[in-house]
Design an enzyme around this catalytic site. Structure first.
Site, PDB file in Angstrom:
ATOM      1  NE  ARG A  53      -3.212 -15.010   6.347  1.00 29.73           N
ATOM      2  CZ  ARG A  53      -2.667 -14.224   5.414  1.00 29.73           C
ATOM      3  NH1 ARG A  53      -1.374 -14.251   5.222  1.00 29.73           N
ATOM      4  NH2 ARG A  53      -3.415 -13.428   4.686  1.00 29.73           N
TER       5      ARG A  53
ATOM      6  CG  ASP B 141       7.540 -10.620   4.491  1.00 29.39           C
ATOM      7  OD1 ASP B 141       6.367 -10.987   4.719  1.00 29.39           O
ATOM      8  OD2 ASP B 141       7.974  -9.499   4.810  1.00 29.39           O
TER       9      ASP B 141
ATOM     10  CB  THR C 287       2.035 -10.681  -1.223  1.00 24.66           C
ATOM     11  OG1 THR C 287       1.272  -9.677  -0.540  1.00 24.66           O
ATOM     12  CG2 THR C 287       3.448 -10.169  -1.371  1.00 24.66           C
TER      13      THR C 287
ATOM     14  CG  ASP D 251       0.037  -6.905   1.142  1.00 27.00           C
ATOM     15  OD1 ASP D 251      -1.081  -6.570   0.714  1.00 27.00           O
ATOM     16  OD2 ASP D 251       0.191  -7.677   2.113  1.00 27.00           O
TER      17      ASP D 251
HETATM   18  O1  F6P Z   1      -1.052  -9.989   2.445  1.00 26.10           O
HETATM   19  C1  F6P Z   1      -2.167  -9.907   1.618  1.00 26.10           C
HETATM   20  C2  F6P Z   1      -3.358  -9.385   2.389  1.00 26.10           C
HETATM   21  O2  F6P Z   1      -4.449  -9.305   1.495  1.00 26.10           O
HETATM   22  C3  F6P Z   1      -3.147  -8.057   3.105  1.00 26.10           C
HETATM   23  O3  F6P Z   1      -3.247  -6.954   2.249  1.00 26.10           O
HETATM   24  C4  F6P Z   1      -4.222  -8.130   4.158  1.00 26.10           C
HETATM   25  O4  F6P Z   1      -3.868  -7.346   5.275  1.00 26.10           O
HETATM   26  C5  F6P Z   1      -4.260  -9.592   4.510  1.00 26.10           C
HETATM   27  O5  F6P Z   1      -3.705 -10.293   3.426  1.00 26.10           O
HETATM   28  C6  F6P Z   1      -5.637 -10.138   4.792  1.00 26.10           C
HETATM   29  O6  F6P Z   1      -5.482 -11.448   5.220  1.00 26.10           O
HETATM   30  P1  F6P Z   1      -6.700 -12.485   5.338  1.00 26.10           P
HETATM   31  O7  F6P Z   1      -7.048 -12.924   3.941  1.00 26.10           O
HETATM   32  O8  F6P Z   1      -6.135 -13.575   6.162  1.00 26.10           O
HETATM   33  O9  F6P Z   1      -7.836 -11.756   5.977  1.00 26.10           O
END
Ligand code: F6P
Length: 328
Positions: free
Chosen positions: A76, A107, A129, A131
């Protein structure tokens, strides 16, 4: 007619999802099939800004579909949130001869793609994703595998909860959406499922349901809590213990849900979407998001796609409500 693209770039961005590798493989093999070169960009937009690129051949993608994660790494990128970062990324695309870019992600990643499209880089998004929270598509790569992973974990928890006559409060991922929690709740026969889309009244939504399940003979209970629900899993567990006296344990499934070999649905959907993405680029159809509608793979203009929203499946919610009074 648009001049045929000679080099396509692929990157994965945001949280990884099982099936992303199958999408990469499909994009690479489709490009090769149509005589087009394919390159991978490592670590999403971070790699685009630094020019971290590798050529992708059939050899590179051989056997990757069965693996979770993403062979291209993901990130990210903070820098990409700035206009300077976006300019640098677009300049690098031109410098690297990438004439069309496939972005596999959620998104947030597509909003990044939009900024590249605005800078004249042809882009295609593929929804990946766990989600399943992208408005324009009924399905996102990784959702089915993540649901199954969570269901398997909850089934295991149920065994020990049954032995000890306990209540298991399980937090599942899903960011601000309840799709994952709802499906896990239905599949595991949870006593209660709490999702971000509802305002939780602890007494009626949780305590009363556990009490009534207990009155009908049940001795162990499962409560699924989406990570975005307006009451954290720890709080739900403490309140259950206090209100009902049932010995309660909390489990956060966390990133376990993102790993593991992708299931058939994710491998096949990802392959179809990867193929479609390349097909769009090769027919000069740019700045689209590849989506699923029913059984069909379709595509929408990126701006229209990002304006679409999707709620939870209302019928599934009603059904879940009816089944929660059961005896699982
Ligand atoms: O968007 C996918 C996801 O796994 C979400 O369900 C969760 O909130 C987030 O990413 C966790 O992000 P990270 O891997 O940056 O902790």
């Amino acid at each position: 007619m648009a001049e045929k693209i000679k080099r396509i770039g692929v990157l994965t961005s945001g949280g990884d999802a099982p099936g992303m590798n199958a999408a990469i493989r499909a994009a690479v093999l489709t490009a090769i099939h149509f005589g087009v070169e394919c390159v991978g960009i490592r670590r999403g937009y971070t790699g685009l800004i630094s020019g971290d690129m590798l050529p992708l051949t059939a050899e590179h993608v051989a056997g990757i579909s069965k693996h979770g994660g993403t062979m291209l790494y993901t990130a990210r990128s903070e820098e990409f949130m700035t206009p300077e970062g976006q300019n640098r990324a677009a300049d690098n695309c031109r410098f690297m001869g990438v004439e069309g870019l496939i972005i596999i992600g959620g998104d947030g990643s597509f909003r990044g793609a939009q900024t590249l499209a605005d800078r004249g880089i042809p882009v295609i998004g593929i929804p990946g994703t766990i989600d399943n929270d992208i408005g324009c598509t009924s399905y996102t790569i990784g959702f089915d595998t993540a649901c199954n992973t969570a269901v398997e974990a909850v089934d295991r928890l149920n065994d020990t909860m049954q032995s000890h006559e306990r209540c298991s409060v399980v937090e599942v991922m899903g960011r601000c959406a309840g799709h994952l929690a709802l499906n896990v709740g239905i599949a595991t026969g949870a006593t209660v499922t709490l999702i971000p889309e509802m305002v939780i009244d602890f007494e009626t939504d949780v305590a009363d349901r556990i009490r009534s399940a207990r009155l009908s003979g049940k001795t162990n209970f499962t409560v699924i809590v989406a990570e975005g629900a307006d009451m954290p899993a720890e709080t739900v567990a403490a309140k259950i213990q206090e209100a009902t006296g049932v010995d309660t344990r909390v489990t956060t499934l966390g990133h376990l849900q993102r790993g593991g070999p992708p299931l058939v649905r994710d491998r096949v959907t990802a392959s179809r979407m990867g193929y479609k993405a390349v097909e769009l680029l090769l027919t000069g159809t740019y700045n689209r998001i590849v989506c699923m509608r029913g059984d069909q793979i379709v595509d929408y203009d990126i701006n229209e796609a990002l304006a679409m929203t999707k709620g939870l499946d209302v019928d599934a919610c009603l059904m879940q409500d009816a089944l929660m009074s059961g005896q699982d």
